[in-house]
Design an enzyme around this catalytic site. Structure first.
Site, PDB file in Angstrom:
ATOM      1  N   GLU A  82     -77.548  -0.561   1.754  1.00 40.74           N
ATOM      2  CA  GLU A  82     -77.959  -0.441   3.050  1.00 40.74           C
ATOM      3  C   GLU A  82     -79.552  -0.203   3.213  1.00 40.74           C
ATOM      4  O   GLU A  82     -79.918   0.423   4.109  1.00 40.74           O
ATOM      5  CB  GLU A  82     -77.197   0.718   3.987  1.00 40.74           C
ATOM      6  CG  GLU A  82     -75.439   0.310   3.847  1.00 40.74           C
ATOM      7  CD  GLU A  82     -74.946   1.475   4.604  1.00 40.74           C
ATOM      8  OE1 GLU A  82     -73.748   1.314   4.953  1.00 40.74           O
ATOM      9  OE2 GLU A  82     -75.315   2.633   4.540  1.00 40.74           O
TER      10      GLU A  82
ATOM     11  N   GLU B 107     -68.431  -2.730   2.553  1.00 37.23           N
ATOM     12  CA  GLU B 107     -67.860  -1.492   2.976  1.00 37.23           C
ATOM     13  C   GLU B 107     -67.023  -1.736   4.587  1.00 37.23           C
ATOM     14  O   GLU B 107     -67.468  -2.321   5.220  1.00 37.23           O
ATOM     15  CB  GLU B 107     -68.782  -0.391   3.263  1.00 37.23           C
ATOM     16  CG  GLU B 107     -69.516   0.142   2.072  1.00 37.23           C
ATOM     17  CD  GLU B 107     -70.559   1.050   2.233  1.00 37.23           C
ATOM     18  OE1 GLU B 107     -70.590   1.803   3.445  1.00 37.23           O
ATOM     19  OE2 GLU B 107     -71.415   1.303   1.466  1.00 37.23           O
TER      20      GLU B 107
END
Length: 659
Positions: A142, A298
């Site tokens: 991320e 995710e």
């Protein structure tokens, strides 16, 4: 098309590893992601590596034919690194080093961080290059365009500016630094944006965000080169998201094999109609980055909550339904976060498939059903593509420029794009969201909301598209500035005013006030946030304002230009007007759509060599009836369906179409 999970063996006793892997195999999990936060376990002491535990975990999954994605653990450097090399820690806008022990606080431009990144990535890739169970790598976790203000970043930023502008004189001219006596006379005066003040020069702030994005991309490429050298047969990606300072996605993924995205649809009640399809928008944008299918690295598996209050528990059907929503938008692999609820650390209440109790519950059984259905569908649709003829243009520069100088309360760049996307979903029309600088050859309709910054190459492509017969939709706040975030001394929409056939003679930022417009048929629609008062030159007025000092002035126009049409929307609407206008445009372009698609239904058309498949997702908490246009065979239930069927809340159906 497959389902996976994120797994953290370093959090659990070894006796659980075998049990977890066996249970995953039994329910049909095909891939696991490992190690993206495990640096302290892989290198507990500087230069001393311990891969034995990871070897064991990989072997446990390998013998069960579950494939492995390894994450490079550089998002969370070990404390020994931060302690010995504090320059690896980011500096915030107040000039203070961030606290250690929290993830994501490494500086991309730190020489110490680069040194130890190289060492850990070299060690991991050399060890697992020939491991057949390891199919690929996720770089870091991320990443975003972090606005670090350390000395390393300041020095690199100066170099970035020298490369772009050559001299301080050029910077002063392009930024307009004469304002408030801000002209640079020495390179030492150029710093990172300490203080973070909105009063800082907007041209400078936009360039610093570009520099921050470039720094992130450079860090990705730094790792990619190591991985590619050692593991040429394994894929490389990184997982992005829609939080933090968004980078230039197109630069970030240019040299990676595919896009990965972290997808967490809200489990709370959605009260804003325009947010209902927000995550469908994100997935369409992800598919458009490399113009091909992507991964979810995710995916929502349970109640979100950690450093924030917990959201609602996913309702029955949400876990399966939102996974299929992503698949229908091009996610060929969906990896769920996480297999088990953590019992330790900051994320212990970001729930996974198995609860703290270790008892198989409702979410587990729904996830198992998802695995079975996806594996079954994969046999029928092993490879698929999504082909659309409508596109929405996206630009990270536009987005950040809008954030630097908010135009009016309630008016946000991404919301402008989502409003059109939402309307197209309501019409059952598939949409590509693409880089604003892409070629538009394959499209019949292009929507270009809020082209706030003006780029000559983009303008040329838009003219070419319209001249060839395309339909272009422009909106308010188009043609305001140049690419240096400096206002243009001409009437908006500046260099698009010829094809638009209209100029903006005045505007009114109305914010949360509600105004109305009236169309040619006399129908009244609400509008909000911004009102461009338009003066047509060659365009036809198709809606006028119904309020205020600009009553009866033009609000929406259409202009015939060469073989195409250009619509200009001077204000912001609720979905009803967008649906009405887009319906007319789709009719003009002879593109199919659904006139009465029930609220909440989302359609996707998947194609492969065997034909076309229609995926219908009920993104609502109510039973919905779908009235189709073609007969189809249910891939899930292996039986012929008629054109019409009902879907339970968050239910899904996949039909092979019989045309």
């Amino acid at each position: 098309m497959r389902i996976g999970v994120d797994y953290y063996p370093e959090h659990w006793d070894r006796q659980l590893w075998e049990k977890d892997a066996q249970l995953m195999k039994e329910i049909g999990v095909k891939v696991v992601r490992l190690a993206e936060f495990a640096w302290c376990k892989l290198e507990p002491i500087e230069g001393q590596y311990d891969f034995k535990w990871l070897d064991d975990v990989i072997e446990i999954f390998s013998v069960r034919n579950i494939e492995i994605v390894l994450g490079t653990p550089t998002n969370t450097p070990p404390l020994w690194l931060y302690e010995k090399y504090p320059d690896a820690i980011q500096v915030n806008e107040s000039g203070e080093r961030q606290f250690i022990g929290i993830r994501g606080h490494r500086c991309y431009n730190s020489s110490s961080m680069r040194k130890y990144t190289k060492a850990i990535v070299e060690a991991m890739t050399e060890r697992y290059a020939n491991n057949k169970a390891v199919i690929g790598w996720q770089i870091d976790n991320e990443l975003d365009a972090t606005h670090c203000c350390c000395d390393n970043c300041t020095e690199k930023f100066r170099g970035w500016l020298k490369n772009k502008y050559s001299t301080l004189e050029n910077i002063n001219k392009e930024y307009g630094n004469v304002v408030w006596s801000g002209e640079y006379s020495a390179w030492s005066q150029v710093t990172a944006p300490l203080g973070g003040s909105p009063f800082l020069n907007p041209s400078y702030l936009l360039d610093y965000n570009r520099f921050a994005s470039d720094s992130m991309v450079e860090y990705i490429d730094f790792q990619r080169e190591i991985i590619r050298k050692n593991c040429p047969s394994q894929f490389i990606t990184t997982n992005t998201w829609f939080t933090g300072n968004l980078p230039n996605f197109y630069d970030a993924f240019e040299n990676l094999d595919f896009v990965s995205y972290d997808n967490y649809p809200t489990t709370n009640e959605i009260t804003d109609e325009e947010e209902l399809h927000s995550h469908a928008f994100h997935c369409d944008l992800m598919r458009g980055i490399k113009k091909k299918n992507f991964w979810i690295m995710e995916q929502l598996s349970g109640t979100p909550g950690c450093w924030m209050p917990m959201q609602r528990t996913p309702k029955p059907g949400m876990i399966k339904g939102y996974s299929f929503q992503a698949i229908g938008r091009g996610a060929e692999t969906v990896v769920h976060f996480r297999w088990r609820n953590a019992i330790i650390g900051a994320e212990m209440f970001w729930h996974g498939i198995l609860d703290h109790s270790n008892v198989k519950g409702r979410r587990f059984y729904e996830f198992a059903e998802l695995c079975r259905e996806v594996n079954k569908i994969n046999e029928e649709i092993p490879d698929y593509k999504i082909n659309n003829e409508v596109a929405i243009l996206y630009s990270s520069d536009q987005d950040f420029a809008f954030k630097i100088q908010p135009q009016v309360e309630g008016l946000y760049y991404l919301q402008q794009l989502k409003a059109f996307h939402n309307a197209l979903i309501r019409l059952g029309v598939g949409t590509d969201i693409i880089n604003w600088s892409e070629s538009l050859n394959k499209y019949k309709v292009v929507i270009a909301p809020t082209l706030y910054l003006t780029d000559d190459n983009v303008t040329t492509e838009l003219y070419r598209f319209v001249e060839a017969g395309g339909t272009l939709i422009l909106t308010n706040r188009t043609g305001v500035k140049n690419m240096n975030n400096v206002c243009l001394m001409e009437q908006m929409p500046s260099n698009l005013k010829e094809c638009a056939g209209v100029v903006v003679k005045e505007y009114d930022p109305i914010g949360h006030s509600i105004h109305t417009i009236k169309d040619e048929a006399g129908k009244v629609y609400q509008c909000k946030q911004w009102c461009d008062i338009l003066e047509p030159t060659t365009a036809k007025v198709i809606a006028t304002y119904n309020d205020d000092f600009y009553i009866d002035e033009a609000a929406v126009t259409v202009n015939k230009y060469k073989k195409g049409n250009v619509y200009y929307l001077g204000t912001v609407f609720n979905s009803d007007y967008y649906i009405e206008l887009l319906s007319k445009i789709l009719d003009e372009k002879e593109l199919p759509y659904y006139k009465k698609l029930p609220y909440g239904l989302e359609l996707s058309v998947l194609e492969n060599e065997n034909g076309k498949y229609l995926m219908v997702f009920n993104n609502s908490n109510e039973i919905k009836c779908f009235e189709g246009k073609h007969e189809g065979k249910s891939i899930i239930r292996n039986e012929l369906d008629g054109k019409s069927f009902t879907l339970e809340p968050y239910g899904i159906e996949v039909l092979q179409l019989v045309e």
